[in-house]
Design a protein around this motif. Structure first.
Motif, mmCIF file in Angstrom:
data_model
loop_
_atom_site.group_PDB
_atom_site.id
_atom_site.type_symbol
_atom_site.label_atom_id
_atom_site.label_comp_id
_atom_site.label_asym_id
_atom_site.label_seq_id
_atom_site.Cartn_x
_atom_site.Cartn_y
_atom_site.Cartn_z
ATOM 1 N N ILE A 3 -31.286 21.528 64.760
ATOM 2 C CA ILE A 3 -32.757 21.543 65.188
ATOM 3 C C ILE A 3 -33.190 22.717 65.822
ATOM 4 C CG2 ILE A 3 -34.675 20.252 66.305
ATOM 5 C CD1 ILE A 3 -32.633 17.615 66.256
ATOM 6 N N GLU A 4 -34.070 23.265 65.007
ATOM 7 C CA GLU A 4 -34.768 24.568 65.655
ATOM 8 C C GLU A 4 -35.802 24.420 66.525
ATOM 9 O OE1 GLU A 4 -34.396 27.983 65.256
ATOM 10 O OE2 GLU A 4 -32.730 27.837 64.089
ATOM 11 N N THR A 5 -35.543 24.893 67.960
ATOM 12 C CA THR A 5 -36.472 24.824 68.769
ATOM 13 C C THR A 5 -37.165 26.127 69.428
ATOM 14 O OG1 THR A 5 -34.884 24.816 70.329
ATOM 15 C CG2 THR A 5 -35.759 22.543 69.747
ATOM 16 N N PRO A 6 -38.019 26.523 68.487
ATOM 17 C CA PRO A 6 -38.568 28.163 68.869
ATOM 18 C C PRO A 6 -38.932 28.222 70.420
ATOM 19 C CG PRO A 6 -39.402 27.317 66.722
ATOM 20 C CD PRO A 6 -38.742 26.186 67.462
ATOM 21 N N ASP A 7 -38.566 29.451 70.818
ATOM 22 C CA ASP A 7 -39.032 29.989 72.139
ATOM 23 C C ASP A 7 -38.411 29.079 73.291
ATOM 24 O OD1 ASP A 7 -40.534 32.108 70.939
ATOM 25 O OD2 ASP A 7 -42.111 30.582 70.542
ATOM 26 N N LYS A 8 -37.248 28.446 72.966
ATOM 27 C CA LYS A 8 -36.663 27.571 74.225
ATOM 28 C C LYS A 8 -35.360 28.595 74.400
ATOM 29 C CE LYS A 8 -39.225 24.088 73.930
ATOM 30 N NZ LYS A 8 -40.223 24.076 75.073
ATOM 31 N N TYR A 13 -26.311 20.987 72.958
ATOM 32 C CA TYR A 13 -25.069 20.387 72.237
ATOM 33 C C TYR A 13 -24.854 18.942 72.343
ATOM 34 C CZ TYR A 13 -20.227 19.414 70.726
ATOM 35 O OH TYR A 13 -19.010 18.939 70.215
ATOM 36 N N LEU A 14 -25.023 17.963 71.604
ATOM 37 C CA LEU A 14 -24.790 16.633 71.826
ATOM 38 C C LEU A 14 -24.231 15.884 70.692
ATOM 39 C CD1 LEU A 14 -25.479 14.162 73.492
ATOM 40 C CD2 LEU A 14 -27.522 13.769 72.546
ATOM 41 N N ALA A 15 -22.842 15.484 71.025
ATOM 42 C CA ALA A 15 -22.220 14.419 70.035
ATOM 43 C C ALA A 15 -22.065 13.222 70.507
ATOM 44 C CB ALA A 15 -21.017 15.390 69.735
ATOM 45 N N GLU A 72 -18.421 -5.768 71.662
ATOM 46 C CA GLU A 72 -17.336 -4.762 71.388
ATOM 47 C C GLU A 72 -18.032 -3.572 70.863
ATOM 48 O OE1 GLU A 72 -14.013 -6.176 69.109
ATOM 49 O OE2 GLU A 72 -13.454 -7.671 70.699
ATOM 50 N N ARG A 73 -18.396 -2.535 71.737
ATOM 51 C CA ARG A 73 -19.220 -1.251 71.449
ATOM 52 C C ARG A 73 -19.381 -0.407 72.617
ATOM 53 N NH1 ARG A 73 -23.131 0.935 68.338
ATOM 54 N NH2 ARG A 73 -24.756 2.182 69.248
ATOM 55 N N THR A 74 -18.421 0.712 72.380
ATOM 56 C CA THR A 74 -18.721 1.643 73.367
ATOM 57 C C THR A 74 -19.055 2.922 72.745
ATOM 58 O OG1 THR A 74 -16.685 0.594 74.694
ATOM 59 C CG2 THR A 74 -17.159 3.086 74.820
ATOM 60 N N SER A 75 -19.868 3.654 73.406
ATOM 61 C CA SER A 75 -20.303 4.992 72.621
ATOM 62 C C SER A 75 -19.850 6.019 73.476
ATOM 63 C CB SER A 75 -21.893 5.017 72.802
ATOM 64 O OG SER A 75 -22.450 4.067 72.097
ATOM 65 N N PHE A 76 -19.272 7.080 72.856
ATOM 66 C CA PHE A 76 -18.562 8.190 73.441
ATOM 67 C C PHE A 76 -19.789 9.514 73.292
ATOM 68 C CE2 PHE A 76 -15.801 11.890 72.550
ATOM 69 C CZ PHE A 76 -15.206 12.111 73.702
ATOM 70 N N TYR A 77 -20.085 10.129 74.235
ATOM 71 C CA TYR A 77 -20.828 11.313 74.198
ATOM 72 C C TYR A 77 -20.240 12.396 74.830
ATOM 73 C CZ TYR A 77 -24.288 7.719 73.773
ATOM 74 O OH TYR A 77 -25.137 6.515 73.512
ATOM 75 N N LEU A 78 -20.720 13.767 74.100
ATOM 76 C CA LEU A 78 -20.100 14.976 74.524
ATOM 77 C C LEU A 78 -21.487 15.831 74.654
ATOM 78 C CD1 LEU A 78 -17.474 15.244 71.756
ATOM 79 C CD2 LEU A 78 -16.893 15.464 74.288
ATOM 80 N N TYR A 79 -21.621 16.606 75.833
ATOM 81 C CA TYR A 79 -22.575 17.379 75.720
ATOM 82 C C TYR A 79 -22.583 18.803 76.350
ATOM 83 C CZ TYR A 79 -22.485 16.332 80.634
ATOM 84 O OH TYR A 79 -22.091 16.557 82.121
ATOM 85 N N ALA A 80 -23.374 19.869 76.043
ATOM 86 C CA ALA A 80 -23.382 21.013 76.580
ATOM 87 C C ALA A 80 -24.681 21.713 76.582
ATOM 88 C CB ALA A 80 -22.271 22.129 75.817
ATOM 89 N N VAL A 180 -25.236 17.036 66.884
ATOM 90 C CA VAL A 180 -26.728 17.707 66.820
ATOM 91 C C VAL A 180 -26.794 18.594 68.086
ATOM 92 C CG1 VAL A 180 -29.223 17.229 66.968
ATOM 93 C CG2 VAL A 180 -27.604 15.488 66.047
ATOM 94 N N VAL A 181 -27.192 19.778 67.234
ATOM 95 C CA VAL A 181 -27.447 20.937 68.127
ATOM 96 C C VAL A 181 -28.967 21.554 67.966
ATOM 97 C CG1 VAL A 181 -24.929 22.028 68.253
ATOM 98 C CG2 VAL A 181 -26.573 22.725 66.386
#
Length: 193
Positions: A3-8, A13-15, A72-80, A180-181
């Protein structure tokens, strides 16, 4: 997904991935400690050590779990959070650390330190009214009593590095993690070119 976010100035990073595990599953405590080693301990974690401390690529990096107590649902997230120019390096470093975790497992001292750190963190959190009220509400919602937490603590204390490594290998599949980045990558490419 990009996703382009101009001028940011910063890029994100989100997975995320989902696995069929509730917080009552037998291997859930090992998943919690494995995640703590990988990125749940923020700066004192594999991701924090590598991506932020060693390579200086991120302002903040980590991972976390969100588990259901009724499904029975666990979400695993990574971020930066990083400079857009560093995104490909961040992606590569996170991917490499996950690969190392799954292929090589954990060291005994690493798991012992994580168990101590995680349980100490829980003690601190339990001493805040907001967290205590939230945990009590969760127990009521799931029709549990405080024995649930006693059992979780005992399970965590008994974990070995082999058990944690086996559970992470069983439950974390990089092929099922969506990434998603977002950032002003066009500006970074123009400056580099």
């Amino acid at each position: 997904e990009v996703i382009e976010t101009p001028d940011k100035e910063n890029a994100v990073y989100l997975a995320a991935g989902v696995m069929p595990v509730s917080d009552a599953a037998e291997d859930y405590p090992a998943l919690v400690i494995g995640n703590f080693v990988l990125g749940g301990g923020t700066l004192s974690s594999r991701l924090g050590d590598r991506v932020r401390q060693k390579e200086g690529l991120s302002y903040g990096v980590g991972s976390f779990l969100r588990a259901s107590s009724v499904d029975e649902r666990t979400s695993f997230y990574l971020y930066a959070i990083t400079n857009p120019a560093n995104m490909s390096k961040v992606e590569a470093a996170i991917s490499d650390e996950i690969s190392k975790m799954l292929n090589n497992g954990f060291e005994s001292g690493e798991i012992e330190s994580a168990k101590t750190g995680y349980l100490e963190q829980q003690k601190v959190e339990w001493n805040t009214d907001e967290v205590l009220a939230s945990r009590l509400a969760e127990l009521l919602y799931a029709d549990r009593d405080m024995n649930y937490y006693s059992k979780q603590i005992a399970s965590i204390q008994a974990l070995t590095h082999e058990q944690v490594g086996a559970v992470m290998k069983k439950r974390i599949n990089p092929k099922t993690i969506s990434l998603v980045v977002s950032g002003d990558f066009a500006k970074g490419a123009k400056a580099a070119g």
